[in-house]
Design a protein around this motif. Structure first.
Motif, short mmCIF file in Angstrom:
data_model
loop_
_atom_site.label_atom_id
_atom_site.label_comp_id
_atom_site.label_asym_id
_atom_site.label_seq_id
_atom_site.Cartn_x
_atom_site.Cartn_y
_atom_site.Cartn_z
N ILE A 121 0.84 -1.20 0.00
CA ILE A 121 0.00 0.00 0.00
C ILE A 121 0.87 1.25 0.00
CG2 ILE A 121 -1.71 1.30 1.32
CD1 ILE A 121 -2.82 -1.33 2.32
N GLY A 122 1.99 1.20 0.74
CA GLY A 122 2.88 2.35 0.78
C GLY A 122 3.51 2.65 -0.58
N ASP A 123 3.76 1.58 -1.37
CA ASP A 123 4.32 1.79 -2.70
C ASP A 123 3.39 2.58 -3.61
OD1 ASP A 123 6.59 0.41 -2.00
OD2 ASP A 123 5.89 -1.52 -2.81
N ARG A 124 2.09 2.35 -3.46
CA ARG A 124 1.12 3.00 -4.34
C ARG A 124 0.45 4.23 -3.71
NH1 ARG A 124 -0.49 -0.06 -8.81
NH2 ARG A 124 0.22 -2.23 -8.80
N PHE A 125 0.19 4.15 -2.42
CA PHE A 125 -0.61 5.20 -1.77
C PHE A 125 0.07 5.70 -0.50
CE2 PHE A 125 -3.65 2.23 -3.82
CZ PHE A 125 -4.11 3.08 -4.82
N SER A 126 1.37 5.96 -0.59
CA SER A 126 2.10 6.45 0.58
C SER A 126 1.55 7.82 1.00
CB SER A 126 3.59 6.58 0.24
OG SER A 126 4.30 7.09 1.34
N GLY A 127 1.35 7.97 2.29
CA GLY A 127 0.85 9.23 2.82
C GLY A 127 -0.66 9.31 2.91
N ARG A 128 -1.35 8.39 2.26
CA ARG A 128 -2.81 8.39 2.34
C ARG A 128 -3.27 7.72 3.64
NH1 ARG A 128 -6.24 9.36 -2.01
NH2 ARG A 128 -5.19 9.98 -3.95
N GLY A 129 -4.53 7.98 3.98
CA GLY A 129 -5.08 7.43 5.22
C GLY A 129 -5.10 5.91 5.23
N LEU A 130 -5.29 5.30 4.06
CA LEU A 130 -5.33 3.83 4.01
C LEU A 130 -3.99 3.24 4.42
CD1 LEU A 130 -7.10 1.39 3.22
CD2 LEU A 130 -6.05 1.50 0.96
N HIS A 131 -2.90 3.89 4.02
CA HIS A 131 -1.57 3.40 4.40
C HIS A 131 -1.37 3.52 5.92
CE1 HIS A 131 3.07 3.74 4.19
NE2 HIS A 131 2.70 2.48 4.32
N HIS A 132 -1.79 4.64 6.49
CA HIS A 132 -1.66 4.81 7.94
C HIS A 132 -2.50 3.78 8.68
CE1 HIS A 132 0.65 8.29 7.12
NE2 HIS A 132 -0.36 9.10 6.82
N THR A 133 -3.69 3.49 8.15
CA THR A 133 -4.56 2.50 8.79
C THR A 133 -3.93 1.11 8.74
OG1 THR A 133 -6.54 3.77 8.23
CG2 THR A 133 -6.85 1.44 8.76
N CYS A 134 -3.28 0.79 7.62
CA CYS A 134 -2.64 -0.52 7.52
C CYS A 134 -1.44 -0.61 8.47
CB CYS A 134 -2.19 -0.78 6.08
SG CYS A 134 -1.74 -2.50 5.77
N GLN A 135 -0.74 0.50 8.66
CA GLN A 135 0.35 0.52 9.64
C GLN A 135 -0.20 0.31 11.05
OE1 GLN A 135 2.03 4.36 8.56
NE2 GLN A 135 3.80 3.37 7.60
N ASP A 136 -1.35 0.91 11.32
CA ASP A 136 -2.01 0.67 12.61
C ASP A 136 -2.42 -0.80 12.74
OD1 ASP A 136 -1.73 3.31 13.31
OD2 ASP A 136 -3.73 3.90 12.62
N LEU A 137 -2.90 -1.38 11.63
CA LEU A 137 -3.28 -2.79 11.65
C LEU A 137 -2.08 -3.68 11.94
CD1 LEU A 137 -5.38 -5.01 11.21
CD2 LEU A 137 -4.90 -4.87 8.76
N GLU A 138 -0.92 -3.29 11.44
CA GLU A 138 0.29 -4.07 11.72
C GLU A 138 0.62 -4.04 13.22
OE1 GLU A 138 5.00 -4.36 10.33
OE2 GLU A 138 3.62 -2.96 9.37
#
Length: 220
Positions: free
Chosen positions: A12-29
């Motif tokens: 997700i970071g490769d395609r949408f770095s900085g977007r909320g979805l990336h931050h949410t996936c980092q939270d999921l990790e």
């Protein structure tokens, strides 16, 4: 499981770095790491609770057994009414003893169940946060089937990017459901299993809505 979430976060970071979805996936990790730790803690036997429970049960049983000689020593002067009263008292004591033994012996399981259900509720909140990211990602916005209005959300994704975005949301929801079933392995309890099944049903339902959008994009 943590490795899968980490790789998804990188994708997700490769395609949408900085977007909320990336931050949410980092939270999921981070949630996945906490889940692994919590499940390991829950699955570990709580020896001090078991020891205290066994000692308390032994004390209760010894107290009941000690009543027998006392009753026998005064049994000669008992009338039938006295025997009935004594039988009622003994029955009440046995009921109390059974309830106390059940409460003490199941204390460990109930504490684990409470912690597991609280964690599953936290995963349910994560699923709803993921769903929030795809609410305004409509296929018709990128297919230009309708004109945007003054208050329409900003939409800057191409059809291909939107498809990947929605697919990532679906993958995250699937991982959330799988994290929930780790608690079923850690706690053998029907209530925990029911909560995990409810979480899986929630994630499946949300993912189904996302795949309807993906299919519209593919058909177009």
């Amino acid at each position: 499981m943590i490795g899968k979430v980490h790789r998804l976060s990188l994708r997700i970071g490769d395609r949408f770095s900085g977007r909320g979805l990336h931050h949410t996936c980092q939270d999921l990790e981070r949630v996945a790491r906490d889940t692994q730790t919590t499940v390991a803690t829950i699955a570990r036997p709580n020896y001090w609770i078991r020891t205290v429970s066994v000692l308390a049960i032994l004390v209760l049983v010894a107290a009941v057994v000690s009543i027998g000689p006392a009753v026998a020593s005064g049994a000669e002067g008992f009338t039938w009414l006295t025997w009935v009263e004594a039988a009622v008292e003994v029955s009440n004591l046995l009921i109390f003893l059974s309830v106390a033994i059940y409460f003490l012996w199941s204390l460990d399981v109930r504490l684990k169940r409470r912690r597991a259900i609280a964690a599953l509720n936290g995963l349910r909140e994560v699923a709803h946060v993921i769903d929030m990211h795809q609410l305004d990602k409509d296929p018709d916005s990128v297919l230009k089937t309708t004109a945007p209005t003054e208050h329409s959300p900003k939409r800057d994704l191409s059809p291909g990017e939107l498809g990947r975005y929605l697919d990532y949301c679906s993958e995250m929801l699937s991982l959330v459901g799988k994290l929930g079933f780790l608690y079923v392995a850690g706690v053998s309890d029907p209530e925990v299993a029911r909560e995990a099944n409810d979480l899986e049903s929630l994630c499946t339902g949300l993912s189904r809505k996302i795949w309807q959008k993906i299919m519209i994009l593919r058909d177009a």
